[in-house]
Design an enzyme around this catalytic site. Structure first.
Site, PDB file in Angstrom:
ATOM      1  CE  LYS A  84      23.072 -74.027  -7.976  1.00 20.72           C
ATOM      2  NZ  LYS A  84      23.997 -72.859  -8.539  1.00 20.72           N
ATOM      3  CB  THR A 113      22.282 -78.358  -4.817  1.00 19.65           C
ATOM      4  OG1 THR A 113      21.344 -78.916  -4.322  1.00 19.65           O
ATOM      5  CG2 THR A 113      21.266 -77.402  -6.024  1.00 19.65           C
ATOM      6  CG  ASP A 114      21.777 -82.856  -2.363  1.00 21.61           C
ATOM      7  OD1 ASP A 114      21.505 -81.568  -2.559  1.00 21.61           O
ATOM      8  OD2 ASP A 114      21.932 -83.250  -1.513  1.00 21.61           O
ATOM      9  CD  GLU A 115      18.532 -77.771  -0.787  1.00 26.07           C
ATOM     10  OE1 GLU A 115      17.624 -76.544  -1.066  1.00 26.07           O
ATOM     11  OE2 GLU A 115      19.395 -77.306  -0.226  1.00 26.07           O
ATOM     12  CE1 TYR A 139      20.593 -72.187  -3.602  1.00 26.16           C
ATOM     13  CE2 TYR A 139      20.037 -74.618  -2.452  1.00 26.16           C
ATOM     14  CZ  TYR A 139      20.915 -73.976  -3.865  1.00 26.16           C
ATOM     15  OH  TYR A 139      22.786 -74.323  -3.818  1.00 26.16           O
TER      16      TYR A 139
HETATM   17  P1  NAD Z   1      28.119 -68.486  -0.883  1.00 24.17           P
HETATM   18  O1  NAD Z   1      26.660 -68.244  -0.829  1.00 24.17           O
HETATM   19  O2  NAD Z   1      28.856 -68.813   0.195  1.00 24.17           O
HETATM   20  O3  NAD Z   1      29.180 -67.762  -2.295  1.00 24.17           O
HETATM   21  C1  NAD Z   1      28.490 -67.414  -3.742  1.00 24.17           C
HETATM   22  C2  NAD Z   1      29.594 -66.526  -3.657  1.00 24.17           C
HETATM   23  O4  NAD Z   1      28.572 -65.801  -4.967  1.00 24.17           O
HETATM   24  C3  NAD Z   1      30.225 -65.291  -2.869  1.00 24.17           C
HETATM   25  O5  NAD Z   1      30.858 -64.956  -3.119  1.00 24.17           O
HETATM   26  C4  NAD Z   1      28.874 -64.263  -4.006  1.00 24.17           C
HETATM   27  O6  NAD Z   1      29.647 -63.238  -3.772  1.00 24.17           O
HETATM   28  C5  NAD Z   1      29.226 -64.751  -5.978  1.00 24.17           C
HETATM   29  N1  NAD Z   1      27.679 -63.979  -5.974  1.00 24.17           N
HETATM   30  C6  NAD Z   1      26.316 -64.254  -5.658  1.00 24.17           C
HETATM   31  N2  NAD Z   1      25.842 -63.280  -7.113  1.00 24.17           N
HETATM   32  C7  NAD Z   1      26.950 -62.662  -8.119  1.00 24.17           C
HETATM   33  C8  NAD Z   1      26.714 -62.352  -8.806  1.00 24.17           C
HETATM   34  N3  NAD Z   1      25.858 -61.539  -8.917  1.00 24.17           N
HETATM   35  N4  NAD Z   1      27.603 -62.049  -9.318  1.00 24.17           N
HETATM   36  C9  NAD Z   1      28.936 -62.139  -9.605  1.00 24.17           C
HETATM   37  N5  NAD Z   1      29.118 -63.179  -8.503  1.00 24.17           N
HETATM   38  C10 NAD Z   1      28.035 -63.817  -7.354  1.00 24.17           C
HETATM   39  O7  NAD Z   1      27.407 -70.273  -1.935  1.00 24.17           O
HETATM   40  P2  NAD Z   1      28.598 -72.018  -1.773  1.00 24.17           P
HETATM   41  O8  NAD Z   1      28.021 -72.360  -1.050  1.00 24.17           O
HETATM   42  O9  NAD Z   1      29.893 -72.019  -1.777  1.00 24.17           O
HETATM   43  O10 NAD Z   1      27.623 -72.530  -3.265  1.00 24.17           O
HETATM   44  C11 NAD Z   1      28.601 -72.108  -4.267  1.00 24.17           C
HETATM   45  C12 NAD Z   1      27.649 -72.672  -5.456  1.00 24.17           C
HETATM   46  O11 NAD Z   1      27.447 -74.136  -5.204  1.00 24.17           O
HETATM   47  C13 NAD Z   1      26.429 -72.232  -5.441  1.00 24.17           C
HETATM   48  O12 NAD Z   1      25.811 -72.013  -7.123  1.00 24.17           O
HETATM   49  C14 NAD Z   1      25.275 -73.148  -4.588  1.00 24.17           C
HETATM   50  O13 NAD Z   1      24.002 -73.796  -5.434  1.00 24.17           O
HETATM   51  C15 NAD Z   1      25.913 -74.763  -5.328  1.00 24.17           C
HETATM   52  N6  NAD Z   1      25.542 -75.467  -4.227  1.00 24.17           N
HETATM   53  C16 NAD Z   1      26.018 -75.355  -2.795  1.00 24.17           C
HETATM   54  C17 NAD Z   1      26.334 -77.156  -1.799  1.00 24.17           C
HETATM   55  C18 NAD Z   1      26.659 -76.413  -0.535  1.00 24.17           C
HETATM   56  O14 NAD Z   1      26.597 -77.115   0.403  1.00 24.17           O
HETATM   57  N7  NAD Z   1      26.869 -75.052   0.032  1.00 24.17           N
HETATM   58  C19 NAD Z   1      25.937 -77.756  -2.414  1.00 24.17           C
HETATM   59  C20 NAD Z   1      25.941 -78.193  -3.944  1.00 24.17           C
HETATM   60  C21 NAD Z   1      26.128 -76.959  -4.607  1.00 24.17           C
HETATM   61  O1  DAU Z   2      22.388 -80.268  -0.656  1.00 23.58           O
HETATM   62  C1  DAU Z   2      23.125 -79.692  -0.762  1.00 23.58           C
HETATM   63  C2  DAU Z   2      22.634 -77.905  -0.026  1.00 23.58           C
HETATM   64  O2  DAU Z   2      23.289 -78.107   1.181  1.00 23.58           O
HETATM   65  C3  DAU Z   2      22.694 -76.570  -1.026  1.00 23.58           C
HETATM   66  O3  DAU Z   2      22.314 -76.384  -2.690  1.00 23.58           O
HETATM   67  C4  DAU Z   2      22.295 -75.475  -0.485  1.00 23.58           C
HETATM   68  O4  DAU Z   2      23.573 -74.064  -0.756  1.00 23.58           O
HETATM   69  C5  DAU Z   2      23.312 -75.709   0.914  1.00 23.58           C
HETATM   70  O5  DAU Z   2      23.245 -73.971   1.821  1.00 23.58           O
HETATM   71  C6  DAU Z   2      22.379 -76.676   1.534  1.00 23.58           C
HETATM   72  O6  DAU Z   2      21.381 -76.568   1.805  1.00 23.58           O
HETATM   73  P1  DAU Z   2      20.743 -76.524   3.104  1.00 23.58           P
HETATM   74  O7  DAU Z   2      18.994 -75.832   3.483  1.00 23.58           O
HETATM   75  O8  DAU Z   2      20.088 -78.746   3.076  1.00 23.58           O
HETATM   76  O9  DAU Z   2      21.257 -76.308   4.813  1.00 23.58           O
HETATM   77  P2  DAU Z   2      21.711 -76.039   5.422  1.00 23.58           P
HETATM   78  O10 DAU Z   2      23.113 -75.621   6.337  1.00 23.58           O
HETATM   79  O11 DAU Z   2      21.165 -74.500   5.469  1.00 23.58           O
HETATM   80  O12 DAU Z   2      20.649 -77.023   6.965  1.00 23.58           O
HETATM   81  C7  DAU Z   2      20.931 -78.320   6.850  1.00 23.58           C
HETATM   82  C8  DAU Z   2      19.625 -79.026   7.040  1.00 23.58           C
HETATM   83  O13 DAU Z   2      19.869 -78.290   8.978  1.00 23.58           O
HETATM   84  C9  DAU Z   2      18.391 -78.742   7.097  1.00 23.58           C
HETATM   85  O14 DAU Z   2      18.050 -80.045   6.625  1.00 23.58           O
HETATM   86  C10 DAU Z   2      17.999 -77.516   8.085  1.00 23.58           C
HETATM   87  C11 DAU Z   2      18.677 -77.582   9.145  1.00 23.58           C
HETATM   88  N1  DAU Z   2      18.864 -76.332  10.163  1.00 23.58           N
HETATM   89  C12 DAU Z   2      20.078 -75.460   9.400  1.00 23.58           C
HETATM   90  C13 DAU Z   2      19.991 -74.642   9.865  1.00 23.58           C
HETATM   91  C14 DAU Z   2      20.485 -73.480   9.392  1.00 23.58           C
HETATM   92  C15 DAU Z   2      18.850 -76.565  11.799  1.00 23.58           C
HETATM   93  O15 DAU Z   2      18.520 -77.486  12.049  1.00 23.58           O
HETATM   94  N2  DAU Z   2      19.633 -75.465  12.222  1.00 23.58           N
HETATM   95  C16 DAU Z   2      19.771 -74.300  11.393  1.00 23.58           C
HETATM   96  O16 DAU Z   2      20.371 -73.660  12.798  1.00 23.58           O
END
Ligand code: NAD
Ligand code: DAU
Length: 357
Positions: free
Chosen positions: A165, A136-138, A161
């Site tokens: 990562k 992730t960019d985070e 988190y």
């Molecule tokens: P998500 O929370 O929707 O899904 C995570 C999945 O991992 C779930 O199916 C969960 O059951 C499984 N899991 C968790 N712990 C586990 C374990 N110990 N063993 C096996 N399976 C397990 O997450 P997502 O949003 O789909 O993100 C997927 C990946 O991409 C993560 O590594 C996250 O850091 C990365 N990522 C997410 C975003 C985003 O915007 N959501 C952006 C950049 C990177």
């Molecule tokens: O940047 C990549 C990341 O994006 C991933 O690595 C994470 O797994 C993914 O969850 C996401 O993280 P964020 O914290 O950016 O996503 P979230 O949807 O939780 O929040 C997006 C923005 O909105 C953030 O600035 C917090 C804000 N927010 C979020 C929620 C849930 C609100 O203002 N209100 C809310 O209820």
């Protein structure tokens, strides 16, 4: 020569991005075996994958990436030549209230997966091998008003988190530097699209607007995120897996920065039209709430390396992607209802009877 895997292990494939990746990969790679190892936490939902039931290329295994014996068995048994590692705890807010599981899954779980992969790679069971860490960019921390994260930006994670990562990313780097293992690492910006769990901003907004519930905006709403459609992310991952040089790191993003409050207003207005509500009716649900502790101010990805080296760029415009996403949620209210009620968790028992593999 591209690397063409014949049997991949996807971890966390029942989650948001993992399930979108599996759909996309299976459609484009017939005959390649896809094993999905997922322990089905609250974020894992097999309903995201019902369309693949009976597909001979697809195979689900309920299990934890921290279970070294199981991981070793799957790698050898399926003659896996690529691991695409999504499994993680992914929600920043949850990492603030309970960081321990983030370290256990994201750091320790990744190390166990790396170690079993290393043994499997060294066994010579497969001709070539890749380990792709989805990150992730985070991990880069937070930006001011200007500038972008590049692959050279130092890691400066701010939440439990993102720290977990970053720890995993460094272990992946270490396995390449120390053992010569063919690892890859991608770092993507915020994704949106189908099957997004409604604890995250965009699906939460859609769900709350439909149900006329308050729209919580953290702090002043001026934090910036850089949004990419999940299917563009899936294609970028496949591109890196097949074309990138082992040891490389690639940022993934669509150059699409939005202030949170502007996203809130946009989703409100698009849903005013679709739900037949008066213009402004949905915006009146907006509720500014206490800020997230350590809330990163701005993310913005420079993905020019990925474009220059591997010729990837996003296919979706945000206008098209957000409209399609809202329409997907409206058309899939049953999926949302099962997630919000918790009913989706019973599906596994009915479908697989609780047994493994
Ligand atoms: P998500 O929370 O929707 O899904 C995570 C999945 O991992 C779930 O199916 C969960 O059951 C499984 N899991 C968790 N712990 C586990 C374990 N110990 N063993 C096996 N399976 C397990 O997450 P997502 O949003 O789909 O993100 C997927 C990946 O991409 C993560 O590594 C996250 O850091 C990365 N990522 C997410 C975003 C985003 O915007 N959501 C952006 C950049 C990177
Ligand atoms: O940047 C990549 C990341 O994006 C991933 O690595 C994470 O797994 C993914 O969850 C996401 O993280 P964020 O914290 O950016 O996503 P979230 O949807 O939780 O929040 C997006 C923005 O909105 C953030 O600035 C917090 C804000 N927010 C979020 C929620 C849930 C609100 O203002 N209100 C809310 O209820």
């Amino acid at each position: 020569m591209p690397f063409l895997p014949t049997s991949i292990l996807v971890t966390g494939g029942a989650g948001f991005i993992g399930s979108n990746f599996i759909h996309s990969f299976i459609a484009g790679n017939p005959g390649c075996r896809v094993s999905n190892l997922d322990c089905l936490t609250y974020a894992g939902n097999l309903k995201n994958l019902t369309a693949l039931e009976g597909n001979p290329d697809y195979h689900f295994i309920k299990g934890d990436i921290g279970d070294a014996t199981l991981v070793g068995k799957v790698l050898a048994g399926q003659r896996v030549d690529a691991v695409v590692h999504f499994a993680a705890e992914s929600h920043v807010d949850r990492s603030i209230t309970g960081p321990e599981i983030f370290v256990r899954t994201n750091v320790l779980g990744t190390q166990i997966l790396l170690e079993e992969s290393r043994k499997h790679w060294l066994s010579g069971a497969v001709a070539d091998f890749r380990f792709l860490q989805i990150s992730t960019d985070e991990v880069y921390g937070s930006l001011g008003d200007t500038g972008y994260f590049t692959e050279e930006t130092p890691l400066a994670a701010n939440s439990p988190y993102s720290a977990s990562k970053a720890g995993a990313d460094l272990l992946v780097r270490a396995y390449h530097e120390t053992f010569g293992m063919p690892t890859l690492n991608t770092r993507c910006s915020n994704n949106y699209g189908p099957y997004h769990f409604p604890e995250k901003l965009i699906p939460l907004l859609i769900h709350n607007i439909i149900n006329k519930k308050p729209l919580p905006v953290y702090g002043d709403g001026l934090n910036i995120r850089d949004w990419l459609h999940v299917r563009d992310h899936a294609v970028a991952i496949e591109t890196v897996l097949k074309k990138a040089k082992p040891g490389s790191v690639y940022n993934i993003g669509g150059n699409n920065e939005w202030k949170n409050i502007d996203i809130v207003n946009l989703v409100c207005d698009l849903l005013d039209d679709r739900l037949g509500r008066a213009r402004g009716e949905n915006r009146s649900l907006t509720a500014f709430v206490k800020d997230r502790p350590g809330h990163d101010r701005r993310y913005a990805i420079d993905a020019s390396r990925l474009k220059a080296d591997l010729d990837w760029s996003p296919a979706y415009t945000f206008e098209q992607g957000i409209a399609e996403t809202i329409d997907w949620y409206l058309a899939n209210q049953e999926w949302v209802a099962e997630v919000t009620s918790g009913a989706y968790r019973e599906y596994y028992q009915g479908q697989y009877g609780g047994g493994a593999v």
